[in-house]
Design a protein around this motif. Sequence first.
Motif, mmCIF file in Angstrom:
data_model
loop_
_atom_site.group_PDB
_atom_site.id
_atom_site.type_symbol
_atom_site.label_atom_id
_atom_site.label_comp_id
_atom_site.label_asym_id
_atom_site.label_seq_id
_atom_site.Cartn_x
_atom_site.Cartn_y
_atom_site.Cartn_z
ATOM 1 N N ALA A 188 -6.747 0.461 -0.971
ATOM 2 C CA ALA A 188 -5.925 -0.618 -0.893
ATOM 3 C C ALA A 188 -5.658 -1.310 0.241
ATOM 4 O O ALA A 188 -5.523 -2.666 0.393
ATOM 5 C CB ALA A 188 -4.534 0.022 -1.541
ATOM 6 N N VAL A 189 -5.348 -0.778 1.559
ATOM 7 C CA VAL A 189 -5.067 -1.421 2.620
ATOM 8 C C VAL A 189 -6.324 -2.141 3.170
ATOM 9 O O VAL A 189 -6.208 -3.623 3.327
ATOM 10 C CB VAL A 189 -4.956 -0.349 3.798
ATOM 11 N N PHE B 247 -4.635 4.838 -0.452
ATOM 12 C CA PHE B 247 -4.039 4.254 0.167
ATOM 13 C C PHE B 247 -4.888 3.355 1.209
ATOM 14 O O PHE B 247 -4.634 2.103 1.280
ATOM 15 C CB PHE B 247 -3.259 4.875 1.107
ATOM 16 N N ALA C 276 0.784 -1.206 -0.063
ATOM 17 C CA ALA C 276 0.077 0.112 0.046
ATOM 18 C C ALA C 276 0.952 1.175 -0.027
ATOM 19 O O ALA C 276 0.498 2.407 -0.697
ATOM 20 C CB ALA C 276 -0.829 -0.019 1.136
#
Length: 149
Positions: free
Chosen positions: A137-138, A134, A21
């Motif tokens: 994505a995490v 981010f 990420a």
Amino acid sequence: MEKASFSLRTILKLSFIGFIAGVILILPLKILYILTGNTAYILLFNFDYIPVLNELKPVWLFGYIFHFVTCICSVIGLFYILKFLNRQFSVFYYVAVYTVGGGALFFLTCLSEQPPAGNDFTAWLSWTLAHAIFGFAVGILVKKILKEA
């Protein structure tokens, strides 16, 4: 609420997620920097406002280390906070926390002489949107890698 249990295997998976990420966080800001000169990218690697750390050389190397350690630690920390609340597999919370937190952390740039300026709205917006990516994505990686385990 579920009790948070720490395992080396989970920590390693979360570290991997934080690293991947972290790369994903770099990409849109780097592309924007190349195409437009938007300096939000520079803030990812800036630690000149942190005593002791700001003495580390070479700056470029420790900038990358700073970025990835921050990403990894934040993923581990947030996962366990959300796990305590039994929300660790909800992408929404990752996006919300990293978007709001990233937007607020942008103003650390005011402590530095490096760009971007604290009042650069375009840089702030880019930074904040990149942190939303981010967070997404995490959240997706946590669901994919840890929920299926």
